[in-house]
Scaffold this motif. Sequence first.
Motif, PDB file in Angstrom:
ATOM      1  N   MET A   1       0.753  -1.144  -0.020  1.00 41.70           N
ATOM      2  CA  MET A   1      -0.016   0.055   0.287  1.00 41.70           C
ATOM      3  C   MET A   1       0.840   1.214   0.080  1.00 41.70           C
ATOM      4  N   ARG A   2       0.719   2.322  -0.938  1.00 44.33           N
ATOM      5  CA  ARG A   2       1.497   3.362  -1.044  1.00 44.33           C
ATOM      6  C   ARG A   2       0.256   4.598  -0.795  1.00 44.33           C
ATOM      7  N   ILE A   3       0.787   5.535   0.371  1.00 45.22           N
ATOM      8  CA  ILE A   3       0.001   6.696   0.414  1.00 45.22           C
ATOM      9  C   ILE A   3       0.770   7.824   0.682  1.00 45.22           C
ATOM     10  N   LEU A   4       0.369   8.923   0.091  1.00 44.67           N
ATOM     11  CA  LEU A   4       0.865  10.109   0.178  1.00 44.67           C
ATOM     12  C   LEU A   4      -0.091  11.177   1.179  1.00 44.67           C
ATOM     13  N   VAL A   5       0.391  11.820   2.213  1.00 39.08           N
ATOM     14  CA  VAL A   5      -0.242  12.660   3.021  1.00 39.08           C
ATOM     15  C   VAL A   5       0.262  14.037   2.763  1.00 39.08           C
ATOM     16  N   THR A   6      -0.849  15.028   2.627  1.00 39.08           N
ATOM     17  CA  THR A   6      -0.298  16.382   2.612  1.00 39.08           C
ATOM     18  C   THR A   6      -0.294  17.065   4.010  1.00 39.08           C
ATOM     19  N   VAL A   7       0.711  17.907   4.297  1.00 38.86           N
ATOM     20  CA  VAL A   7       1.062  18.611   5.652  1.00 38.86           C
ATOM     21  C   VAL A   7       1.311  19.766   5.315  1.00 38.86           C
ATOM     22  N   LYS A   8       0.761  20.752   6.095  1.00 41.08           N
ATOM     23  CA  LYS A   8       1.100  22.245   5.719  1.00 41.08           C
ATOM     24  C   LYS A   8       1.686  22.815   6.862  1.00 41.08           C
ATOM     25  N   ALA A  51      -1.751  -3.245   6.867  1.00 35.79           N
ATOM     26  CA  ALA A  51      -1.628  -3.989   5.604  1.00 35.79           C
ATOM     27  C   ALA A  51      -0.264  -5.012   5.586  1.00 35.79           C
ATOM     28  N   GLY A  52       0.527  -4.469   6.670  1.00 34.31           N
ATOM     29  CA  GLY A  52       1.788  -5.332   6.960  1.00 34.31           C
ATOM     30  C   GLY A  52       2.935  -5.074   5.958  1.00 34.31           C
ATOM     31  N   GLU A  53       2.711  -3.844   5.008  1.00 36.68           N
ATOM     32  CA  GLU A  53       3.752  -3.537   4.019  1.00 36.68           C
ATOM     33  C   GLU A  53       3.024  -2.209   3.317  1.00 36.68           C
ATOM     34  N   GLY A  54       4.010  -1.399   2.814  1.00 39.15           N
ATOM     35  CA  GLY A  54       3.558  -0.088   1.900  1.00 39.15           C
ATOM     36  C   GLY A  54       4.570   0.675   2.509  1.00 39.15           C
ATOM     37  N   ALA A 112       5.040   4.830  -9.130  1.00 42.52           N
ATOM     38  CA  ALA A 112       4.424   3.714  -8.707  1.00 42.52           C
ATOM     39  C   ALA A 112       3.263   4.246  -8.170  1.00 42.52           C
ATOM     40  N   PRO A 113       2.256   3.391  -8.472  1.00 45.55           N
ATOM     41  CA  PRO A 113       0.982   3.742  -8.189  1.00 45.55           C
ATOM     42  C   PRO A 113       0.556   4.046  -6.601  1.00 45.55           C
ATOM     43  N   LEU A 114      -0.034   5.262  -6.535  1.00 39.40           N
ATOM     44  CA  LEU A 114      -0.739   5.350  -5.323  1.00 39.40           C
ATOM     45  C   LEU A 114      -1.901   4.880  -5.079  1.00 39.40           C
ATOM     46  N   ASP A 115      -2.008   4.434  -3.649  1.00 39.41           N
ATOM     47  CA  ASP A 115      -3.773   4.027  -3.429  1.00 39.41           C
ATOM     48  C   ASP A 115      -4.459   4.986  -3.123  1.00 39.41           C
ATOM     49  N   LEU A 116      -3.925   6.214  -1.990  1.00 42.61           N
ATOM     50  CA  LEU A 116      -4.603   7.302  -1.131  1.00 42.61           C
ATOM     51  C   LEU A 116      -3.937   8.309  -1.322  1.00 42.61           C
ATOM     52  N   VAL A 117      -4.558   9.605  -1.364  1.00 41.64           N
ATOM     53  CA  VAL A 117      -3.800  10.706  -0.790  1.00 41.64           C
ATOM     54  C   VAL A 117      -4.923  11.149   0.597  1.00 41.64           C
TER      55      VAL A 117
END
Length: 262
Positions: A1-8, A51-54, A112-117
């Motif tokens: 699982m790949r996730i990007l988080v926006t932080v300000k 998920a155990g990985e990502g 590499a494809p992201l799952d979520l932002v």
Amino acid sequence: MRILVTVKHVPDLQSQRSFTEGRVTRNGDDGTMNELDENAVEAALQLVEAAGEGEVYALTVGGPDAVAAVRKALQLGVHHAIHVQDEAIADSDVFGTAKVIAAAVRKVHDEAPLDLVITGMAALDGLTSMLPTALAAELDWSQATLASALSVADGEVTIERHLPDAHETLVAPLPAVVSVTDEANKPRYPNFKLIMAARKAPVAQWSLADLGVDAATVGKAAARTVVVDASPRPPRANRVKITDTGDAGTQLADFLIEKGLA
């Protein structure tokens, strides 16, 4: 699982705020990572752990001081940090900001494809809560906003949303943009090892040229809103000081009644 988080990186809300040429005056001494973005970081870390990985990316947009936001995210446990910095971005409204973030998301997604932002529910300096929807529109991804809880399974994200008069469960296909409220979790505290590692961890530095974004489409010239005027808040006048001699509560109640506030 790949996730990007926006932080300000936002100014300390307890500090005295001012404007310079229509722009909020910022300095490195009183800034901090937006508190509500800590819930987004925590949500991403919990999903990857379940998920155990990502891996989790933290992304911020802003001037030189904004790097402190992704450094804080690294302290909390994210794996990669990205800082988008370009003078042409200054004075962007939410639509310009969404355009820049969307371009950065695509750059990561193409590797590499992201799952979520995942984003926080709002930035405490502006409180518009518009960015998640604007970002989803720029990306043409599904969106699920104001999540009090979320989970991912079988190529879908499921969120629970608590409204004043309803409790909703929403399901959306991945990839998706999700914003979380401060009810979603309790952010973890950084441990000493991560704090030390975050000091030296690499932070990718990207400009508009790196993202393929035309400078004319962001910034002040492209903004759909403009600050017309700004002036310091006037000092309070006609304040009433009550000395408590045992009847302060009564005096306060009488004052509120007199002013039609009770």
